[in-house]
Design a protein around this motif. Structure first.
Motif, PDB file in Angstrom:
ATOM      1  N   ASP A  14       0.840  -1.207   0.000  1.00 56.49           N
ATOM      2  CA  ASP A  14       0.000   0.000   0.000  1.00 56.49           C
ATOM      3  C   ASP A  14       0.872   1.252   0.000  1.00 56.49           C
ATOM      4  O   ASP A  14       0.523   2.271  -0.613  1.00 56.49           O
ATOM      5  CB  ASP A  14      -0.925   0.005   1.221  1.00 56.49           C
ATOM      6  CG  ASP A  14      -2.120  -0.917   1.042  1.00 56.49           C
ATOM      7  OD1 ASP A  14      -2.540  -1.101  -0.111  1.00 56.49           O
ATOM      8  OD2 ASP A  14      -2.622  -1.447   2.045  1.00 56.49           O
ATOM      9  N   LEU A  17       1.957   1.884  -3.477  1.00 55.01           N
ATOM     10  CA  LEU A  17       0.845   2.463  -4.245  1.00 55.01           C
ATOM     11  C   LEU A  17       0.689   3.951  -3.951  1.00 55.01           C
ATOM     12  O   LEU A  17       0.520   4.765  -4.867  1.00 55.01           O
ATOM     13  CB  LEU A  17      -0.448   1.718  -3.916  1.00 55.01           C
ATOM     14  CG  LEU A  17      -1.709   2.147  -4.676  1.00 55.01           C
ATOM     15  CD1 LEU A  17      -1.588   1.801  -6.149  1.00 55.01           C
ATOM     16  CD2 LEU A  17      -2.950   1.491  -4.090  1.00 55.01           C
ATOM     17  N   TYR A  20       4.153   5.981  -5.091  1.00 58.96           N
ATOM     18  CA  TYR A  20       4.540   5.987  -6.500  1.00 58.96           C
ATOM     19  C   TYR A  20       3.341   6.013  -7.453  1.00 58.96           C
ATOM     20  O   TYR A  20       3.530   5.931  -8.676  1.00 58.96           O
ATOM     21  CB  TYR A  20       5.412   4.767  -6.803  1.00 58.96           C
ATOM     22  CG  TYR A  20       6.727   4.788  -6.052  1.00 58.96           C
ATOM     23  CD1 TYR A  20       7.796   5.551  -6.494  1.00 58.96           C
ATOM     24  CD2 TYR A  20       6.891   4.059  -4.871  1.00 58.96           C
ATOM     25  CE1 TYR A  20       8.997   5.590  -5.795  1.00 58.96           C
ATOM     26  CE2 TYR A  20       8.076   4.086  -4.160  1.00 58.96           C
ATOM     27  CZ  TYR A  20       9.126   4.851  -4.626  1.00 58.96           C
ATOM     28  OH  TYR A  20      10.310   4.890  -3.917  1.00 58.96           O
ATOM     29  N   GLY A  21       2.126   6.084  -6.896  1.00 54.77           N
ATOM     30  CA  GLY A  21       0.939   6.140  -7.735  1.00 54.77           C
ATOM     31  C   GLY A  21       0.984   7.317  -8.694  1.00 54.77           C
ATOM     32  O   GLY A  21       1.228   8.454  -8.277  1.00 54.77           O
ATOM     33  N   PHE A  86       0.919  -4.438  -7.662  1.00 54.68           N
ATOM     34  CA  PHE A  86       0.686  -3.073  -7.168  1.00 54.68           C
ATOM     35  C   PHE A  86       1.601  -2.086  -7.875  1.00 54.68           C
ATOM     36  O   PHE A  86       1.223  -0.922  -8.085  1.00 54.68           O
ATOM     37  CB  PHE A  86       0.896  -3.013  -5.654  1.00 54.68           C
ATOM     38  CG  PHE A  86      -0.365  -3.211  -4.867  1.00 54.68           C
ATOM     39  CD1 PHE A  86      -0.877  -2.204  -4.062  1.00 54.68           C
ATOM     40  CD2 PHE A  86      -1.061  -4.403  -4.920  1.00 54.68           C
ATOM     41  CE1 PHE A  86      -2.042  -2.373  -3.336  1.00 54.68           C
ATOM     42  CE2 PHE A  86      -2.232  -4.598  -4.209  1.00 54.68           C
ATOM     43  CZ  PHE A  86      -2.726  -3.574  -3.408  1.00 54.68           C
ATOM     44  N   THR A  87       2.815  -2.512  -8.226  1.00 59.58           N
ATOM     45  CA  THR A  87       3.724  -1.652  -8.979  1.00 59.58           C
ATOM     46  C   THR A  87       3.133  -1.339 -10.350  1.00 59.58           C
ATOM     47  O   THR A  87       3.148  -0.191 -10.805  1.00 59.58           O
ATOM     48  CB  THR A  87       5.096  -2.336  -9.133  1.00 59.58           C
ATOM     49  OG1 THR A  87       5.634  -2.624  -7.838  1.00 59.58           O
ATOM     50  CG2 THR A  87       6.062  -1.432  -9.883  1.00 59.58           C
ATOM     51  N   GLN A  89      -0.057  -1.492 -11.095  1.00 58.84           N
ATOM     52  CA  GLN A  89      -1.273  -0.705 -10.869  1.00 58.84           C
ATOM     53  C   GLN A  89      -0.939   0.752 -10.615  1.00 58.84           C
ATOM     54  O   GLN A  89      -1.602   1.653 -11.151  1.00 58.84           O
ATOM     55  CB  GLN A  89      -2.032  -1.280  -9.671  1.00 58.84           C
ATOM     56  CG  GLN A  89      -3.342  -0.562  -9.359  1.00 58.84           C
ATOM     57  CD  GLN A  89      -4.023  -1.142  -8.137  1.00 58.84           C
ATOM     58  OE1 GLN A  89      -3.962  -2.344  -7.889  1.00 58.84           O
ATOM     59  NE2 GLN A  89      -4.661  -0.290  -7.360  1.00 58.84           N
ATOM     60  N   SER A  90       0.074   1.009  -9.804  1.00 58.45           N
ATOM     61  CA  SER A  90       0.417   2.392  -9.450  1.00 58.45           C
ATOM     62  C   SER A  90       0.950   3.168 -10.649  1.00 58.45           C
ATOM     63  O   SER A  90       0.854   4.396 -10.698  1.00 58.45           O
ATOM     64  CB  SER A  90       1.446   2.411  -8.315  1.00 58.45           C
ATOM     65  OG  SER A  90       2.662   1.815  -8.723  1.00 58.45           O
ATOM     66  N   THR A  91       1.507   2.453 -11.636  1.00 52.29           N
ATOM     67  CA  THR A  91       2.033   3.115 -12.839  1.00 52.29           C
ATOM     68  C   THR A  91       1.049   3.047 -14.009  1.00 52.29           C
ATOM     69  O   THR A  91       1.420   3.279 -15.156  1.00 52.29           O
ATOM     70  CB  THR A  91       3.380   2.475 -13.255  1.00 52.29           C
ATOM     71  OG1 THR A  91       3.222   1.059 -13.387  1.00 52.29           O
ATOM     72  CG2 THR A  91       4.448   2.758 -12.204  1.00 52.29           C
ATOM     73  N   PRO A 226      -4.478   6.167 -10.227  1.00 50.54           N
ATOM     74  CA  PRO A 226      -3.270   6.709 -10.876  1.00 50.54           C
ATOM     75  C   PRO A 226      -3.559   7.874 -11.813  1.00 50.54           C
ATOM     76  O   PRO A 226      -2.723   8.770 -11.967  1.00 50.54           O
ATOM     77  CB  PRO A 226      -2.702   5.496 -11.635  1.00 50.54           C
ATOM     78  CG  PRO A 226      -3.808   4.518 -11.735  1.00 50.54           C
ATOM     79  CD  PRO A 226      -4.692   4.746 -10.559  1.00 50.54           C
ATOM     80  N   ARG A 229      -3.792  10.925  -9.654  1.00 49.02           N
ATOM     81  CA  ARG A 229      -2.461  11.319  -9.171  1.00 49.02           C
ATOM     82  C   ARG A 229      -1.682  12.054 -10.249  1.00 49.02           C
ATOM     83  O   ARG A 229      -0.949  13.010  -9.966  1.00 49.02           O
ATOM     84  CB  ARG A 229      -1.688  10.081  -8.706  1.00 49.02           C
ATOM     85  CG  ARG A 229      -2.156   9.517  -7.374  1.00 49.02           C
ATOM     86  CD  ARG A 229      -1.941  10.518  -6.229  1.00 49.02           C
ATOM     87  NE  ARG A 229      -0.536  10.806  -6.029  1.00 49.02           N
ATOM     88  CZ  ARG A 229       0.245  10.129  -5.167  1.00 49.02           C
ATOM     89  NH1 ARG A 229      -0.248   9.135  -4.456  1.00 49.02           N
ATOM     90  NH2 ARG A 229       1.513  10.462  -5.020  1.00 49.02           N
TER      91      ARG A 229
END
Length: 321
Positions: A14, A17, A20-21, A86-87, A89-91, A226, A229
């Motif tokens: 989390d 996320l 780095y989101g 998650f990596t 997803q955040s990108t 993302p 963000r």
């Protein structure tokens, strides 16, 4: 049990996320993320083995003991995948995330269709198929994040410092998510402990149907975070977006309540023995309306504005209530 196993990352993923989101995958520090992946994987393997050993040592009935052991095995394949997913997803690499989830669920769906036809009361093969889906999904995820996995990790002190920063940021969001699960989870636990398996199955079916509707809302929220963000966290811009999205979402959700009537008739004709339990859908569909607004709008915007502490307080208060 699998749903609560996700909490065992202790805020680590989390934190990634939240921190780095909105970044672009190609701009990530691959050595730093490689260090996080390998350290996180080592910790989760140790936890999985510990749960397996605890399950075997505890004086539970055989089926419950086997469930705990299989949960420990599940962690060995689920959690290492989670940090990479998650990596992605955040990108905003959501196409890969969608395929990963689809691979896992299709494998389980095959078991869900096939094994009931055999009229077997053994649940172990179904869990085995679920584990197989998680293994295939892990391999696929590693393939798409191979540039991170193969990269030489950062030095240990840098990796530990980065892990500490991720956990410190993410732990509040993790406990907020846990509290959100417990709002409904406490209902399941209370029924399991105080009533028979027939009552539990009646309510569990209705909750599962409601959760199916929530999958679509959570999918939209996953895409939205993302994107927001990358738009920045300017208060006025976020207020305008929130107001616009709230109006559209609530119109759709209120209209979706009409689906209760045809869905109930279909389920009653398909599963007549669950007719009594399906009466609860009249209560759970409105609940889905508020849960959808919370998941898609409020939680997403609070995460964008880094208000995870307030989110934790709201969810914990709801659980206590």
């Amino acid at each position: 049990t699998y749903a609560y196993a996700g909490v065992l990352h202790f805020g680590w993923v989390d934190g990634i996320l939240l921190r780095y989101g909105g970044d672009y995958y190609e701009n990530l520090n691959k050595r730093r993320f490689s260090g996080q992946f390998w350290l996180y994987t080592a910790v989760e393997i140790a936890l999985g083995c510990l749960i397996c050993a605890g399950g075997l040592a505890m004086p539970f009935e055989p089926k419950r003991k086997m469930t705990i052991v299989l949960t420990g095995i599940c962690i060995l394949f689920l959690m290492p995948r989670e940090i990479l997913q998650f990596t992605l997803q955040s990108t905003n690499r959501l196409k890969e995330c969608a395929v990963i989830t689809t691979i896992e669920k299709i494998t389980y769906l095959i078991a869900l269709v096939y094994f009931p036809l055999t009229h077997s009361d053994n649940f172990i093969p179904m869990i085995g198929m679920d584990l197989l889906g998680k293994i295939i999904a892990l391999v696929y995820t590693v393939y798409h994040c191979w540039d991170v996995v193969k990269e030489k990790p950062s030095k240990l002190y840098i990796t530990l410092r980065e892990a500490r920063a991720n956990i410190y940021v993410g732990i509040k969001l993790t406990f907020a998510s846990l509290a959100s699960l417990l709002i409904i989870g406490t209902v399941r636990l209370a029924i399991e402990n105080n009533w028979n398996i027939e009552t539990f199955s009646q309510v569990s079916l209705t909750l599962s149907v409601s959760n199916l509707l929530m999958v679509f809302i959570r999918a939209i929220a996953t895409v939205l975070f993302p994107v927001l963000r990358r738009q920045g966290t300017e208060k006025r811009k976020l207020q305008e977006l929130y107001t616009t999205m709230r109006g559209g979402l609530m119109c759709v959700l209120l209209g979706a309540l009409v689906l209760y009537y045809p869905m109930r008739e279909v389920l009653v004709s398909w599963l007549p023995e669950y007719e009594v339990g399906l009466h609860y859908m009249a209560l759970l569909f409105p609940l889905c309306l508020f849960e959808s607004k919370m998941n898609m709008l409020i939680e997403t915007f609070m995460k964008t504005m880094r208000q995870e502490k307030k989110l934790l307080l709201v969810n914990v208060s709801a659980v206590l209530l």
